[in-house]
Design a protein around this motif. Structure first.
Motif, mmCIF file in Angstrom:
data_model
loop_
_atom_site.group_PDB
_atom_site.id
_atom_site.type_symbol
_atom_site.label_atom_id
_atom_site.label_comp_id
_atom_site.label_asym_id
_atom_site.label_seq_id
_atom_site.Cartn_x
_atom_site.Cartn_y
_atom_site.Cartn_z
ATOM 1 N N PHE A 168 -1.705 6.168 7.384
ATOM 2 C CA PHE A 168 -0.881 5.278 6.563
ATOM 3 C C PHE A 168 -1.700 4.108 6.035
ATOM 4 O O PHE A 168 -1.643 3.770 4.846
ATOM 5 C CB PHE A 168 0.304 4.763 7.379
ATOM 6 C CG PHE A 168 1.021 3.606 6.729
ATOM 7 C CD1 PHE A 168 1.791 3.801 5.591
ATOM 8 C CD2 PHE A 168 0.898 2.317 7.233
ATOM 9 C CE1 PHE A 168 2.441 2.735 4.975
ATOM 10 C CE2 PHE A 168 1.540 1.244 6.631
ATOM 11 C CZ PHE A 168 2.306 1.459 5.498
ATOM 12 N N LEU A 220 2.433 8.118 2.610
ATOM 13 C CA LEU A 220 2.780 6.757 3.029
ATOM 14 C C LEU A 220 3.820 6.809 4.139
ATOM 15 O O LEU A 220 5.017 6.697 3.917
ATOM 16 C CB LEU A 220 3.295 5.967 1.822
ATOM 17 C CG LEU A 220 2.268 5.777 0.703
ATOM 18 C CD1 LEU A 220 2.915 5.135 -0.520
ATOM 19 C CD2 LEU A 220 1.085 4.949 1.172
ATOM 20 N N ILE A 262 7.801 9.610 1.232
ATOM 21 C CA ILE A 262 7.568 8.376 1.971
ATOM 22 C C ILE A 262 8.318 8.484 3.288
ATOM 23 O O ILE A 262 9.509 8.797 3.313
ATOM 24 C CB ILE A 262 8.052 7.138 1.192
ATOM 25 C CG1 ILE A 262 7.258 6.982 -0.112
ATOM 26 C CG2 ILE A 262 7.915 5.875 2.038
ATOM 27 C CD1 ILE A 262 7.721 5.823 -0.968
ATOM 28 N N ALA A 304 -2.365 3.488 2.038
ATOM 29 C CA ALA A 304 -1.834 2.230 1.502
ATOM 30 C C ALA A 304 -2.973 1.356 0.989
ATOM 31 O O ALA A 304 -2.846 0.691 -0.046
ATOM 32 C CB ALA A 304 -1.040 1.497 2.580
ATOM 33 N N LEU A 342 3.477 -1.546 3.048
ATOM 34 C CA LEU A 342 4.096 -0.544 2.185
ATOM 35 C C LEU A 342 4.686 -1.195 0.942
ATOM 36 O O LEU A 342 4.559 -0.673 -0.173
ATOM 37 C CB LEU A 342 5.184 0.209 2.956
ATOM 38 C CG LEU A 342 5.963 1.279 2.169
ATOM 39 C CD1 LEU A 342 5.014 2.343 1.622
ATOM 40 C CD2 LEU A 342 7.033 1.920 3.055
#
Length: 290
Positions: free
Chosen positions: A65, A56, A89, A69, A101
């Motif tokens: 990403f 992430l 992260i 996600a 996020l």
């Protein structure tokens, strides 16, 4: 770990290789590049687990990403339990990505993070929410699984096969193919200095598909040996027999830390810098002079 934690269910994996990985690892695998298959697997599972990796973050890839996600968001839509184990992260750019996020982490029942920066980012994203209490600092998954794999006797056998009975002092290096020329040159100079002091150079290939060629090229130029095709536990046990370790790979540093040897990190990857800072290693930038 998933098999041990959830012995009442069958573990399936989303991987890069699908059927090939099913044969390799002995568990059902689905290729993560086929969206319909991935959604089907999430829809029929009880929980979705992210096991390791800095998945992430958009610092290196916006596309990656959004993909990872989205997996958590899809699982949330299907009311599945989501868990992060030993994850990292990274930074995200812009209000939209931060919101994405936040939604992804907000659907997790447990968020286990492997470094302090990841912990700080998650707590900031989830501050004042009910999910803030689900965030915890834990070890990288490789750090907790080291004892499952290998033995010191096998490590000695491997090293004697490369260096003979009189192994002497060995220094290990774990280059990464996708590194800058400056970092590769800096690593080469450090290893050349080690060789002048009488050490033997061992290149451990941490990623066979990506790093084998660069390891073999450096071994030829520096007169070292290459060790390829070993598991993580073998790498730890081999490193126990080495004097020092230089790595451009995060899990090379993890293995060196577990082995209890002095280790040095190279490269521009933030994970390398953070791991060295948090585990007592030295980070060497390409601008440093020998």
């Amino acid at each position: 770990r998933a098999r041990a934690e959830f012995s009442d269910g069958r573990v399936r994996a989303l991987t890069n290789g699908g059927r090939r990985d099913s044969r390799r690892f002995g568990l059902p695998c689905t290729c993560r590049h086929f969206p319909i298959s991935v959604i089907f697997e999430i829809a029929r599972c009880r929980r979705l687990i992210f096991g390791g990796g800095t998945l992430l973050q958009s610092e290196t890839s916006h596309r990656s990403f959004v993909y990872y996600a989205s997996l958590l968001l899809i699982a949330r839509l299907f009311h599945k339990d989501c868990i992060l184990w030993g994850n990292g992260i990274g930074g995200v750019k812009g209000a939209l990505e931060k919101r994405l996020l936040s939604l992804a982490l907000g659907g997790c029942s447990y968020i286990g993070l492997r470094d302090m920066r990841s912990l700080a980012i998650a707590r900031h994203i989830l501050k004042d929410s009910a999910k803030e209490s689900a965030v915890a600092l834990e070890a990288d998954l490789a750090e907790s699984a080291e004892s499952l794999y290998s033995s010191g006797e096998r490590a000695v056998h491997l090293l004697r096969g490369l260096f003979g009975e009189r192994m002497g002092e060995i220094v290990a290096a774990m280059p990464r193919a996708r590194s800058s020329e400056e970092d590769i040159l800096h690593l080469s100079k450090m290893l050349a200095s080690e060789k002048r002091r009488g050490a033997k150079i061992l290149f451990i290939v941490m990623n066979s598909r990506e790093d084998r060629r660069i390891c073999e090229e450096l071994a030829r130029s520096l007169g070292g040996k290459t060790l390829c095709g070993i598991c993580f536990g073998d790498a730890v046990e081999v490193l126990r027999k080495c004097k020092r370790a230089y790595s451009m790979r995060l899990h090379g540093l993890v293995a060196a830390h577990l082995a209890g040897v002095e280790f040095f990190g190279f490269g521009e990857d933030e994970k390398i810098k953070r791991y060295c800072a948090e585990r007592g290693g030295a980070y060497l930038s390409a601008e440093e002079k020998e």
